[in-house]
Scaffold this motif. Sequence first.
Motif, PDB file in Angstrom:
ATOM      1  N   ARG A   3       0.906  -1.079   0.060  1.00 52.17           N
ATOM      2  CA  ARG A   3       0.143   0.070   0.121  1.00 52.17           C
ATOM      3  C   ARG A   3       0.731   1.216   0.092  1.00 52.17           C
ATOM      4  O   ARG A   3       0.436   2.369  -0.617  1.00 52.17           O
ATOM      5  CB  ARG A   3      -1.022  -0.058   0.811  1.00 52.17           C
ATOM      6  CG  ARG A   3      -1.972   1.050   1.054  1.00 52.17           C
ATOM      7  CD  ARG A   3      -2.814   0.868   2.386  1.00 52.17           C
ATOM      8  NE  ARG A   3      -4.180   1.516   2.111  1.00 52.17           N
ATOM      9  CZ  ARG A   3      -5.212   1.039   2.000  1.00 52.17           C
ATOM     10  NH1 ARG A   3      -5.401  -0.093   1.788  1.00 52.17           N
ATOM     11  NH2 ARG A   3      -6.277   1.803   1.705  1.00 52.17           N
ATOM     12  N   ALA A   4       1.818   1.039   0.572  1.00 54.79           N
ATOM     13  CA  ALA A   4       2.874   2.390   0.560  1.00 54.79           C
ATOM     14  C   ALA A   4       3.596   2.648  -0.707  1.00 54.79           C
ATOM     15  O   ALA A   4       3.619   3.694  -0.874  1.00 54.79           O
ATOM     16  CB  ALA A   4       3.825   1.879   1.856  1.00 54.79           C
ATOM     17  N   THR A   5       3.847   1.637  -1.464  1.00 52.23           N
ATOM     18  CA  THR A   5       4.513   1.954  -2.659  1.00 52.23           C
ATOM     19  C   THR A   5       3.495   2.417  -3.764  1.00 52.23           C
ATOM     20  O   THR A   5       3.780   3.400  -4.593  1.00 52.23           O
ATOM     21  CB  THR A   5       4.754   0.486  -3.276  1.00 52.23           C
ATOM     22  OG1 THR A   5       5.693  -0.044  -2.463  1.00 52.23           O
ATOM     23  CG2 THR A   5       5.327   0.498  -4.605  1.00 52.23           C
ATOM     24  N   ILE A   6       2.096   2.031  -3.690  1.00 47.68           N
ATOM     25  CA  ILE A   6       0.913   2.443  -4.448  1.00 47.68           C
ATOM     26  C   ILE A   6       0.657   3.879  -4.081  1.00 47.68           C
ATOM     27  O   ILE A   6       0.712   4.922  -5.130  1.00 47.68           O
ATOM     28  CB  ILE A   6      -0.394   1.888  -4.263  1.00 47.68           C
ATOM     29  CG1 ILE A   6      -0.175   0.233  -4.855  1.00 47.68           C
ATOM     30  CG2 ILE A   6      -1.588   2.474  -5.063  1.00 47.68           C
ATOM     31  CD1 ILE A   6      -1.246  -0.651  -4.649  1.00 47.68           C
ATOM     32  N   SER A   7       0.532   4.513  -2.898  1.00 50.14           N
ATOM     33  CA  SER A   7       0.324   5.808  -2.688  1.00 50.14           C
ATOM     34  C   SER A   7       1.611   6.514  -2.745  1.00 50.14           C
ATOM     35  O   SER A   7       1.360   8.066  -3.375  1.00 50.14           O
ATOM     36  CB  SER A   7       0.027   5.805  -1.184  1.00 50.14           C
ATOM     37  OG  SER A   7       0.975   5.449  -0.341  1.00 50.14           O
ATOM     38  N   SER A   8       2.770   6.060  -2.793  1.00 49.96           N
ATOM     39  CA  SER A   8       3.985   7.128  -3.079  1.00 49.96           C
ATOM     40  C   SER A   8       4.057   7.171  -4.746  1.00 49.96           C
ATOM     41  O   SER A   8       4.549   8.208  -5.355  1.00 49.96           O
ATOM     42  CB  SER A   8       5.327   6.369  -2.794  1.00 49.96           C
ATOM     43  OG  SER A   8       5.362   5.329  -3.216  1.00 49.96           O
ATOM     44  N   GLN A   9       3.439   6.339  -5.508  1.00 45.30           N
ATOM     45  CA  GLN A   9       3.462   6.596  -6.923  1.00 45.30           C
ATOM     46  C   GLN A   9       2.569   7.629  -7.570  1.00 45.30           C
ATOM     47  O   GLN A   9       2.963   8.010  -8.430  1.00 45.30           O
ATOM     48  CB  GLN A   9       3.227   5.202  -7.583  1.00 45.30           C
ATOM     49  CG  GLN A   9       4.361   3.997  -7.543  1.00 45.30           C
ATOM     50  CD  GLN A   9       3.803   2.804  -8.129  1.00 45.30           C
ATOM     51  OE1 GLN A   9       2.565   2.522  -8.513  1.00 45.30           O
ATOM     52  NE2 GLN A   9       4.716   1.797  -8.240  1.00 45.30           N
ATOM     53  N   PHE A  10       1.419   7.752  -6.758  1.00 45.27           N
ATOM     54  CA  PHE A  10       0.576   8.736  -7.194  1.00 45.27           C
ATOM     55  C   PHE A  10       0.197   9.675  -6.273  1.00 45.27           C
ATOM     56  O   PHE A  10      -0.187   9.103  -5.092  1.00 45.27           O
ATOM     57  CB  PHE A  10      -0.786   8.220  -7.900  1.00 45.27           C
ATOM     58  CG  PHE A  10      -1.984   9.376  -8.362  1.00 45.27           C
ATOM     59  CD1 PHE A  10      -1.677   9.981  -9.452  1.00 45.27           C
ATOM     60  CD2 PHE A  10      -2.632   9.545  -7.368  1.00 45.27           C
ATOM     61  CE1 PHE A  10      -2.536  10.831  -9.817  1.00 45.27           C
ATOM     62  CE2 PHE A  10      -3.736  10.705  -7.880  1.00 45.27           C
ATOM     63  CZ  PHE A  10      -3.540  11.122  -8.885  1.00 45.27           C
ATOM     64  N   SER A  11       0.636  10.892  -6.157  1.00 43.53           N
ATOM     65  CA  SER A  11       0.112  11.789  -5.256  1.00 43.53           C
ATOM     66  C   SER A  11      -0.344  13.059  -5.825  1.00 43.53           C
ATOM     67  O   SER A  11       0.015  13.689  -6.718  1.00 43.53           O
ATOM     68  CB  SER A  11       1.514  12.505  -4.082  1.00 43.53           C
ATOM     69  OG  SER A  11       2.302  12.663  -5.073  1.00 43.53           O
ATOM     70  N   PRO A  12      -1.742  13.076  -5.782  1.00 48.76           N
ATOM     71  CA  PRO A  12      -2.488  14.129  -6.419  1.00 48.76           C
ATOM     72  C   PRO A  12      -1.964  15.725  -6.147  1.00 48.76           C
ATOM     73  O   PRO A  12      -1.523  16.138  -4.939  1.00 48.76           O
ATOM     74  CB  PRO A  12      -3.916  13.995  -5.672  1.00 48.76           C
ATOM     75  CG  PRO A  12      -3.780  13.399  -4.668  1.00 48.76           C
ATOM     76  CD  PRO A  12      -2.580  12.508  -4.784  1.00 48.76           C
ATOM     77  N   THR A  13      -1.850  16.260  -7.094  1.00 48.76           N
ATOM     78  CA  THR A  13      -1.564  17.661  -7.030  1.00 48.76           C
ATOM     79  C   THR A  13      -2.600  18.764  -7.240  1.00 48.76           C
ATOM     80  O   THR A  13      -3.806  18.214  -7.602  1.00 48.76           O
ATOM     81  CB  THR A  13      -0.357  18.104  -8.149  1.00 48.76           C
ATOM     82  OG1 THR A  13      -0.948  18.086  -9.339  1.00 48.76           O
ATOM     83  CG2 THR A  13       1.011  17.000  -8.123  1.00 48.76           C
ATOM     84  N   ARG A  14      -2.627  19.779  -7.077  1.00 48.22           N
ATOM     85  CA  ARG A  14      -3.393  20.899  -7.205  1.00 48.22           C
ATOM     86  C   ARG A  14      -4.014  20.749  -8.516  1.00 48.22           C
ATOM     87  O   ARG A  14      -5.198  21.050  -8.717  1.00 48.22           O
ATOM     88  CB  ARG A  14      -2.977  22.132  -6.756  1.00 48.22           C
ATOM     89  CG  ARG A  14      -4.026  23.165  -6.893  1.00 48.22           C
ATOM     90  CD  ARG A  14      -3.686  24.675  -6.172  1.00 48.22           C
ATOM     91  NE  ARG A  14      -2.258  24.790  -6.345  1.00 48.22           N
ATOM     92  CZ  ARG A  14      -1.706  25.956  -6.070  1.00 48.22           C
ATOM     93  NH1 ARG A  14      -2.489  27.229  -5.969  1.00 48.22           N
ATOM     94  NH2 ARG A  14      -0.508  26.314  -6.318  1.00 48.22           N
TER      95      ARG A  14
END
Length: 147
Positions: A3-14
Amino acid sequence: MSRATISSQFSPTRRHLLIGGSATALAAFAQWPGAASAAELDPEGFLALSERLTRKDDLSSDIATSMLEAFKAIGKTDELAALADGADNQDLANEVVAAWYSGVSPDPDSNDVLTYTDALIWQAMTFSKPMGYCGGAMGYWAEPPAG
């Protein structure tokens, strides 16, 4: 993948949030022109629809106006506009044709007769005529009908 790898691959920007919000707003308005044209069904459009459904090209515009108002009274404006735009609604198409043939308002709570002598039933029943409508000169009924 954890789960940590998935969330680090996509971090929404403004920018992602603004694009997503704009796309959602545009998707909501994508149906807007269709809904706007539904409210614009006028008597001429209803007359053209009626002529197409009944296969008659000599329908009365005055009767069409009254009939459209009766359909509006029962909340069928949007459905009629969709039908005029090519939607498949056989039940509504049959209601329109039935109103033209009977001359009676499509509103079940109304006792209005929109037309009597110009109802299409009299064209279909060539062997008869509207009651109270003169069929000819005095004594015309004594002779058998021609043809």
